[in-house]
Design a protein around this motif. Structure first.
Motif, mmCIF file in Angstrom:
data_model
loop_
_atom_site.group_PDB
_atom_site.id
_atom_site.type_symbol
_atom_site.label_atom_id
_atom_site.label_comp_id
_atom_site.label_asym_id
_atom_site.label_seq_id
_atom_site.Cartn_x
_atom_site.Cartn_y
_atom_site.Cartn_z
ATOM 1 N N GLU A 100 41.736 4.832 21.207
ATOM 2 C CA GLU A 100 40.927 4.438 20.061
ATOM 3 C C GLU A 100 41.816 4.021 18.880
ATOM 4 O O GLU A 100 42.881 4.597 18.726
ATOM 5 C CB GLU A 100 40.041 5.619 19.643
ATOM 6 N N PRO A 101 41.363 3.058 18.089
ATOM 7 C CA PRO A 101 40.100 2.346 18.262
ATOM 8 C C PRO A 101 40.137 1.441 19.484
ATOM 9 O O PRO A 101 41.155 0.831 19.778
ATOM 10 C CB PRO A 101 39.972 1.515 16.978
ATOM 11 N N HIS A 102 39.006 1.378 20.169
ATOM 12 C CA HIS A 102 38.856 0.535 21.343
ATOM 13 C C HIS A 102 38.837 -0.934 20.923
ATOM 14 O O HIS A 102 38.564 -1.239 19.762
ATOM 15 C CB HIS A 102 37.525 0.912 22.021
ATOM 16 N N ARG A 109 36.625 -2.895 21.438
ATOM 17 C CA ARG A 109 35.269 -3.180 20.957
ATOM 18 C C ARG A 109 35.103 -2.902 19.465
ATOM 19 O O ARG A 109 34.217 -3.451 18.827
ATOM 20 C CB ARG A 109 34.249 -2.316 21.717
ATOM 21 N N GLU A 110 35.905 -1.984 18.938
ATOM 22 C CA GLU A 110 35.666 -1.536 17.561
ATOM 23 C C GLU A 110 36.830 -1.789 16.610
ATOM 24 O O GLU A 110 36.709 -1.516 15.418
ATOM 25 C CB GLU A 110 35.297 -0.040 17.574
ATOM 26 N N ARG A 141 36.310 -4.249 13.457
ATOM 27 C CA ARG A 141 35.508 -3.802 12.307
ATOM 28 C C ARG A 141 36.319 -2.907 11.367
ATOM 29 O O ARG A 141 35.839 -2.553 10.293
ATOM 30 C CB ARG A 141 34.225 -3.109 12.769
ATOM 31 N N THR A 142 37.517 -2.539 11.776
ATOM 32 C CA THR A 142 38.396 -1.784 10.876
ATOM 33 C C THR A 142 39.334 -2.722 10.111
ATOM 34 O O THR A 142 40.152 -2.265 9.313
ATOM 35 C CB THR A 142 39.257 -0.754 11.633
ATOM 36 N N VAL A 143 39.226 -4.019 10.363
ATOM 37 C CA VAL A 143 40.147 -4.992 9.779
ATOM 38 C C VAL A 143 39.535 -5.604 8.523
ATOM 39 O O VAL A 143 38.389 -6.023 8.525
ATOM 40 C CB VAL A 143 40.464 -6.095 10.814
ATOM 41 N N GLU A 182 35.686 -8.043 25.150
ATOM 42 C CA GLU A 182 35.504 -6.824 24.361
ATOM 43 C C GLU A 182 35.620 -7.101 22.858
ATOM 44 O O GLU A 182 34.978 -6.430 22.051
ATOM 45 C CB GLU A 182 36.495 -5.751 24.801
ATOM 46 N N ASP A 203 31.753 -9.627 16.395
ATOM 47 C CA ASP A 203 31.672 -8.285 15.823
ATOM 48 C C ASP A 203 31.773 -8.308 14.298
ATOM 49 O O ASP A 203 31.178 -7.481 13.618
ATOM 50 C CB ASP A 203 32.784 -7.407 16.400
#
Lengths: 289, 395
Positions: free
Chosen positions: A45-47, A49-50, A53-55, A80, A107
């Motif tokens: 993590e983070p995968h 897929r996610e 969204r942390t960027v 992904e 995403d």
């Protein structure tokens, strides 16, 4: 705001798998070339897929820390990351020449620059040579030495062998080592018979893998005969059938790998300032004197 | 993006309730004042920068229009400084969120949530911060405080270490150092799932600024703030079990064959096995599909789980193969206590209790001596329970 996202495989079982990803991310952070450097994984993590969204940035460069073009770089990562309209033809690659594709990541509804893998970049050739310098602790290693570049064969991915041959050929053209050979784990010429493929008394063996794990720490050392059982360990160099083998471990752990990540982002348009020179300098092997 | 609060609320706060904590004295740091001047330099006359209870705007010339309550007043820079210094709490609050924290949605929402910046006045918050505001996030305890210059400082540690003096803990400053703290549990075992409730304690980040707090939490529990933020905004993108399994390829492609249109009991079992609060602190929001909820509890975590994670997908691959087998009838004899002992062993392993069972505590079914006795009695030389081969043709 310019962001770098390094994506790598990671592992549910082996903490060493993500270590090079973190190390190279730290090296690049220290250059200050990017406003943020994030890491994302398939198994940690983070995968994938996610991670986006942390960027925070609006210029996002995604660099896969993978050795070859294939299943992960062509299918898993684009899917992904939700790269809209991705098709492998975006890269227009012959298996070695993927550079980048600019696509909207659904995403985050922003464009990202999706780069080719580090392993096929021309700068990777220098990392293999640097790895040989590191393991021999000799910044001028070459004369009197053979170099074996080792990877999976085509059994899992036809592009895997292409990347190994590509770098072996490029190193051979430099006339630095007495001999350079590409060897494979699951096809001829096999790494098991390494001494038969070299005339040199000293051979540096560089596995083209991103991280140390089962293949580099158990499979290859046992297959080559560095040890009967990997739990016994081995010396560097270790003599097998009269050949001194300098086993380098995964090339991806070499600090200069950070340079290839930067090269990928630069090829995709990232503004790096002096970061490339900085990384080449800070990851240099000390000259022996 | 600033948070104007009505002048009435501010006025009401001038008379705090008797037992309310005292609002600390705050000085106006020069960087906060300079930031206000920079913000005003970018504004047109009549377009004020809003603070809680007052505002400031450039006038048509070199001065400023300061408005608190109903009477705007024109003034020069010196007088503006004086007016802002008198209201340093509100100005530093603006500075923290507009200039230090910045716009990035998850970070801003998280840091505002910590001190309830969208619900409480500056005075109430500064008084609470002076005492220390505590928040839980997974196994973390976050304590927010404010300095006499209005800066936020945060202490992050394992909740089990709440109240422990910092000098008894390993203290860290760099958020990225948290990577080493989350890799292994207290027994040195690798943690493949960062939101598993197995975070080791014994450390603290005792003095972080707002951005570093966010990065530390992001490192310990990746993407949890981003997902929590999306959920608060009503935009959490949940991908349910079926859709997630349909997406899988390569060695995981087989998992889609586990759904046979014969119900979703197998997914209940997966969620009970992997997603219970005892196994993962994320609150499971994904279900079997968008019409079919699972029957097991999703948990009470602060942050949501928006789709089956890679650990669940990997385990599901294994179960897909195992569950494709047909049951058979095996016959062997157990005493009632032996049957209960088998159940106790399964419970102990499933609940991770084997290490807690004392070596000589033979009252426990999963005690090592008891279990070794059972093996000695019931296994044949090939390791078959009750001497019964797994495959019938092995006899």
């Amino acid at each position: 705001m310019q962001s770098l996202v390094i994506v790598a495989h990671g592992s549910h079982l082996n903490p060493e798998s993500s270590a090079p990803t973190y190390d190279h991310a730290d090296t690049i952070r220290a250059t200050g070339a990017f406003d943020e450097v994030r890491t994302g994984f398939w198994k940690e993590e983070p995968h994938f897929r996610e991670v986006l969204r942390t960027v925070e940035g609006d210029e996002v460069y995604v660099v896969p820390l993978f050795i070859s073009e294939g299943y992960f770089t062509e299918q898993v990562i684009p899917r992904e990351l939700r790269l809209a309209g991705w098709d492998v033809s975006e890269w227009d690659s012959d298996g070695l020449s993927a550079d980048q594709a600019t696509l909207v990541a659904e995403d985050i509804d922003r464009e990202v620059h999706y780069c080719g893998p580090v392993g096929t970049h021309r700068a990777m050739t220098d990392v293999i040579v640097r790895r040989a310098e590191s393991v021999t602790n000799d910044a001028d290693v070459g004369e009197g030495f053979g170099l074996a570049v080792v990877g999976h064969g085509t059994e899992r991915n036809e592009n895997s062998a292409k990347a190994i041959e590509y770098h072996a050929d490029r190193i051979a053209e430099r006339d630095r080592f007495d001999e350079v050979k590409a060897l494979y784990m699951d096809e001829e010429p096999e790494v098991d018979d390494l001494p038969e493929h070299f005339e040199s008394d000293d051979v540096v063996l560089v596995p083209l893998f991103i991280a140390d794990g089962y293949h580099t720490q158990e499979d290859i050392p046992e297959d080559v005969g560095l040890c009967e059982d990997h739990t016994e360990g081995y010396d560097v160099p270790e003599t097998v059938d009269g050949t001194r083998i300098w086993y380098a471990g995964a090339v991806g752990t070499e600090p200069l790998m950070a340079d290839v990540v930067l090269e990928r982002a630069a090829d995709a348009g990232a503004d790096l300032g002096t970061a490339l020179d900085d990384v080449r300098e800070t990851t240099r092997v000390a000259t022996g004197d | 993006m600033s948070d104007p609060t009505s002048a009435e609320a501010d006025a009401a706060d001038d008379e705090p309730a008797e037992d309310a904590p005292a609002v600390p004295d705050v000085e106006l740091p020069s960087e906060a004042f300079d930031a206000v001047l920079d913000a005003l330099a970018d504004r047109e006359p009549g377009k004020p920068v809003r603070f809680e209870g007052f505002s400031a705007a450039p006038d048509e010339g070199d001065g400023y229009v300061f408005a608190a309550g109903d009477r705007p007043k024109t003034m020069g820079e010196g007088e503006l400084h004086e007016a802002l210094a008198e209201r340093a709490a509100a100005v530093t609050d603006w500075y923290v969120f507009e200039r230090v924290v910045g716009e990035f949605g998850p970070r801003r929402a998280f840091l505002r949530w910590i001190e309830d910046a969208d619900g409480e006045t500056v005075a109430t918050r500064y008084a609470a911060l002076a005492e220390g505001i505590e928040r839980a996030w997974g196994e973390l305890r976050i304590t927010a405080t404010v300095t006499d210059r209005g800066e936020r400082r945060y202490d992050v540690r394992h909740a089990d270490d709440a109240g422990v003096p910092v000098d008894e803990l390993d203290a860290y400053e760099d958020p990225l150092d948290a990577r080493d703290l989350v890799t292994f549990d207290e027994q040195g075992r690798y943690r493949p799932l960062k939101t598993a409730p197995s975070l080791a304690g014994g450390w603290a980040f005792p003095d972080l600024g707002p951005r570093d707090l966010y990065e530390t939490v992001e490192t310990i529990y990746p993407a949890t703030v981003a997902n929590w933020h999306r959920e608060r905004e009503g935009e959490l993108d949940v991908t349910h079990w079926r859709e997630t399994m349909e997406r899988q390829s390569g060695i995981y492609g087989v998992v889609k064959t586990w759904d046979r249109g014969e119900g979703y009991e197998h997914v209940n079992w997966v969620a009970e096995a992997c997603c219970d609060d005892s196994q993962c602190l994320k609150r499971r929001e994904w279900q079997y599909d968008d019409e079919t909820d699972l029957d097991v509890d999703g948990g009470d975590g602060a942050f949501p789980c928006r789709e089956p994670c890679s650990v669940v997908v990997s385990a599901a691959r294994k179960w897909t193969r195992l569950e494709s087998e047909q049951p058979r009838t095996y016959e062997f004899d157990l005493t009632p206590s032996e049957k209960e002992q088998v159940e106790a062993i399964i419970d102990a392993v499933a609940d991770g209790r084997t290490d807690e069972i004392r070596e000589a505590d033979t009252k426990e079914g999963a005690n090592r001596y008891r279990t070794r006795f059972l093996r000695a009695k019931l296994f044949d030389d090939e390791g078959n329970l009750g001497g019964v081969p797994t495959e019938p043709d092995e006899e």
